[in-house]
Design a protein around this motif. Sequence first.
Motif, mmCIF file in Angstrom:
data_model
loop_
_atom_site.group_PDB
_atom_site.id
_atom_site.type_symbol
_atom_site.label_atom_id
_atom_site.label_comp_id
_atom_site.label_asym_id
_atom_site.label_seq_id
_atom_site.Cartn_x
_atom_site.Cartn_y
_atom_site.Cartn_z
ATOM 1 N N ARG A 6 4.300 10.700 -2.882
ATOM 2 C CA ARG A 6 5.131 10.083 -1.188
ATOM 3 C C ARG A 6 5.061 8.423 -2.098
ATOM 4 N N ASP A 7 6.253 7.564 -1.085
ATOM 5 C CA ASP A 7 6.376 6.321 -1.023
ATOM 6 C C ASP A 7 6.543 5.071 0.040
ATOM 7 N N PRO A 8 5.094 6.765 1.354
ATOM 8 C CA PRO A 8 5.691 5.777 2.723
ATOM 9 C C PRO A 8 6.370 4.271 2.591
ATOM 10 N N LYS A 9 5.219 3.773 2.530
ATOM 11 C CA LYS A 9 6.487 2.460 2.399
ATOM 12 C C LYS A 9 6.803 1.297 1.779
ATOM 13 N N GLY A 10 7.647 2.439 0.463
ATOM 14 C CA GLY A 10 8.533 1.726 -0.597
ATOM 15 C C GLY A 10 8.202 0.783 -1.967
ATOM 16 N N TYR A 11 5.917 1.055 -1.725
ATOM 17 C CA TYR A 11 6.382 0.225 -2.340
ATOM 18 C C TYR A 11 6.288 0.721 -4.276
ATOM 19 N N TYR A 12 6.178 0.962 -4.638
ATOM 20 C CA TYR A 12 6.896 1.736 -5.447
ATOM 21 C C TYR A 12 8.597 1.642 -6.067
ATOM 22 N N ALA A 13 9.231 1.653 -5.156
ATOM 23 C CA ALA A 13 10.552 1.869 -4.648
ATOM 24 C C ALA A 13 10.723 -0.276 -4.849
ATOM 25 N N VAL A 14 10.188 -0.705 -4.393
ATOM 26 C CA VAL A 14 10.069 -2.426 -4.402
ATOM 27 C C VAL A 14 10.129 -2.758 -6.205
ATOM 28 N N LEU A 15 9.310 -2.231 -6.386
ATOM 29 C CA LEU A 15 9.538 -2.404 -8.001
ATOM 30 C C LEU A 15 10.004 -1.490 -8.824
ATOM 31 N N GLY A 16 11.147 -0.971 -8.474
ATOM 32 C CA GLY A 16 12.327 -0.283 -9.208
ATOM 33 C C GLY A 16 11.102 0.839 -10.150
ATOM 34 N N LEU A 54 7.669 -8.383 -2.454
ATOM 35 C CA LEU A 54 6.812 -7.836 -3.399
ATOM 36 C C LEU A 54 5.448 -8.059 -3.187
ATOM 37 N N MET A 55 5.426 -9.162 -3.318
ATOM 38 C CA MET A 55 3.598 -9.402 -2.891
ATOM 39 C C MET A 55 3.011 -8.594 -2.597
ATOM 40 N N GLU A 56 3.368 -7.902 -1.441
ATOM 41 C CA GLU A 56 2.521 -6.814 -0.880
ATOM 42 C C GLU A 56 2.489 -5.974 -1.133
ATOM 43 N N ALA A 57 3.799 -5.158 -1.599
ATOM 44 C CA ALA A 57 3.518 -3.529 -2.857
ATOM 45 C C ALA A 57 2.673 -4.200 -4.204
ATOM 46 N N TYR A 58 2.662 -5.298 -5.009
ATOM 47 C CA TYR A 58 1.776 -5.418 -5.857
ATOM 48 C C TYR A 58 0.894 -5.568 -5.622
ATOM 49 N N ALA A 59 0.313 -6.147 -4.469
ATOM 50 C CA ALA A 59 -0.998 -6.329 -3.989
ATOM 51 C C ALA A 59 -1.595 -5.190 -3.570
ATOM 52 N N VAL A 60 -1.282 -3.959 -3.839
ATOM 53 C CA VAL A 60 -1.598 -2.455 -2.885
ATOM 54 C C VAL A 60 -1.622 -2.644 -4.914
ATOM 55 N N LEU A 61 -0.568 -1.722 -5.080
ATOM 56 C CA LEU A 61 -0.574 -1.149 -6.707
ATOM 57 C C LEU A 61 -1.561 -1.714 -7.972
ATOM 58 N N ARG A 62 -2.049 -3.788 -7.926
ATOM 59 C CA ARG A 62 -2.376 -3.852 -8.774
ATOM 60 C C ARG A 62 -4.006 -3.704 -8.633
ATOM 61 N N ASP A 63 -4.870 -3.004 -7.609
ATOM 62 C CA ASP A 63 -6.166 -2.409 -6.929
ATOM 63 C C ASP A 63 -6.314 -1.863 -7.662
ATOM 64 N N VAL A 64 -6.701 -1.022 -7.658
ATOM 65 C CA VAL A 64 -7.433 0.393 -8.580
ATOM 66 C C VAL A 64 -7.453 1.380 -8.148
ATOM 67 N N VAL A 65 -8.454 0.848 -6.226
ATOM 68 C CA VAL A 65 -8.605 1.447 -5.265
ATOM 69 C C VAL A 65 -7.849 1.987 -4.344
ATOM 70 N N ASP A 71 -1.689 6.098 -2.948
ATOM 71 C CA ASP A 71 -1.588 7.832 -3.622
ATOM 72 C C ASP A 71 -1.838 8.877 -3.202
ATOM 73 N N THR A 72 -2.987 9.121 -2.491
ATOM 74 C CA THR A 72 -3.963 10.105 -2.562
ATOM 75 C C THR A 72 -3.504 10.379 -0.798
ATOM 76 N N CYS A 77 -3.697 2.161 3.814
ATOM 77 C CA CYS A 77 -4.770 1.966 2.554
ATOM 78 C C CYS A 77 -5.434 1.022 3.738
ATOM 79 N N LEU A 78 -6.826 0.705 3.284
ATOM 80 C CA LEU A 78 -7.474 0.257 3.449
ATOM 81 C C LEU A 78 -7.793 -1.063 3.149
ATOM 82 N N ASP A 79 -7.645 -2.112 3.884
ATOM 83 C CA ASP A 79 -7.412 -3.258 2.719
ATOM 84 C C ASP A 79 -9.082 -4.075 3.033
ATOM 85 N N ASP A 80 -9.443 -3.626 3.662
ATOM 86 C CA ASP A 80 -11.281 -4.132 3.627
ATOM 87 C C ASP A 80 -12.377 -3.090 3.126
ATOM 88 N N ASP A 81 -12.335 -3.627 1.504
ATOM 89 C CA ASP A 81 -13.507 -2.924 1.708
ATOM 90 C C ASP A 81 -15.211 -2.980 2.406
#
Length: 501
Positions: A6-16, A54-65, A71-72, A77-81
């Motif tokens: 699923r892509d609830p926040k549309g992060y992948y969709a934003v990037l096409g 776009l910046m919000e989606a990329y900030a999440v998807l570029r970060d491995v964790v 995705d899981t 997602c948790l933004d603060d380690d």
Amino acid sequence: MNTLARDPKGYYAVLGLSPGADATAIKSAYRNRVKSVHPDRNASSRAREEFQRLMEAYAVLRDVVRRAEYDTTGQECLDDDDDVSVPAGAIPIACSCCGSLTAQPRYVVYRTVRSYLVWAKTGRLEGIFCRACADRTAVKASIITWLWGWWSLPGLLLAPFALLGNLFGGSKPRRENARILIRQGRAFLARGELELARSLGLQAARFAKLPDDRARVEDLLHATRDAGDTRRLKSRWSLGGGVFLAQALPLAALPLTAAVFALIATKPWDVPVSTSGTIAMRPVGIGEIRHVAVEGLKVRMAPIFGAPVLTLLDRFTTVEVTGDTDTPEWVHIRTPAGVDGYVETRSLYAGSGTRFKSQWCAENRGGQPGAGEVLSRRVSGDHRMLIHNEGRRDGVVKLKTLAGHTVASFYIPATYHIGVGGIPDGTYRIEFATGSKYSRGCGVFLDEMQAGVLPVTLTFKYLTTGTIRSLTNIAEISLSPAPGDPVQPLSLSVEKFAADD
């Protein structure tokens, strides 16, 4: 547990992109998309909002964790380690390949190399894997490199390093793996599985090098101090097993394969004859096959230098030893023509001369002859002739007297129609050979050589002293006559064509 597609926040969709796209695709899509939605380039009223999305989606998807959590869980997602307040029932990070829950995830990067003749391109197969998926990905990356990595000079240098890296488990970035294991431990802690959480904290400690990461590991171990070490997980990431051997065996065979090709290329067992150095004397035995190692070897009637000469032998002529003499400096031989006589032992070399002659001809190939070039001429005259070579191989044409002496020879490239001159009066047989890679040193083609002789003769003469020759009366021959042509060439042995007077 399977990864939620699923892509609830549309992060992948934003990037096409579709969920599950790799890191390279994410980066490429971001670069293309940011050019069209940046407020400095896009005057649309929604440009700023789209740019922030776009910046919000990329900030999440570029970060491995963060991407793994997105995705899981399919949730925010948790933004603060540093956030240790993981909610009850939190879902641990799953394998990005098969989607199964694993207590020992690792972020692993495997390298690939693809060659394109003059340059090579390196690639990455990466993700958060369970051990089984990591093994399969390693094999996939190595297969890609084995198949495509060797076909350029840069690839020859890069491919071995990529294969060795994949063999030893790829690269496991410390920072990302420390964060993954810490978050995985917090998820199990929130679910009340203290033993697993503590074991993950101990694994994270081996990756944590930064002070912040070490502090988070200490917090996790402190929170699970009551669990003790009763259920410490045995690491599944040690080297070994069938997958390791499957990658190691081809690499182990690589030096052996290179050594075999080097031996074939250098042929240390097949030392060519030196045409200028001293030829060592070697004892001979009756019945041995040897070849002449010097040019113009004299076959004498007796084993002394003043004895009459029976015949001369060219270099590389194969002879048979038929007897010995009272001195090792002379030996009795029989030539291919059946002549028996004596020659100096030091002028013979072991083995048939055919193989050594082929190598000598290749080394003394010389420059490529020009179209219509006269390769040899013994007598000159005023007659001319047209030669047609409509085949796909170059040709050499010889004009020979009826006694077998060559008057002239010409080089006719494939598909050429050439007029040659300087032919004297007389009647001649026409012999020709076709092939590729002509050797001036031996007068033969090195590859695909075939020889033939025309079943007719050509006669050149003046009818009267004052006759004016017409261009329409010039003799013509074809090296590749049409099937219906009554003048079809006869087969001729290559050795007979090459044996010139």
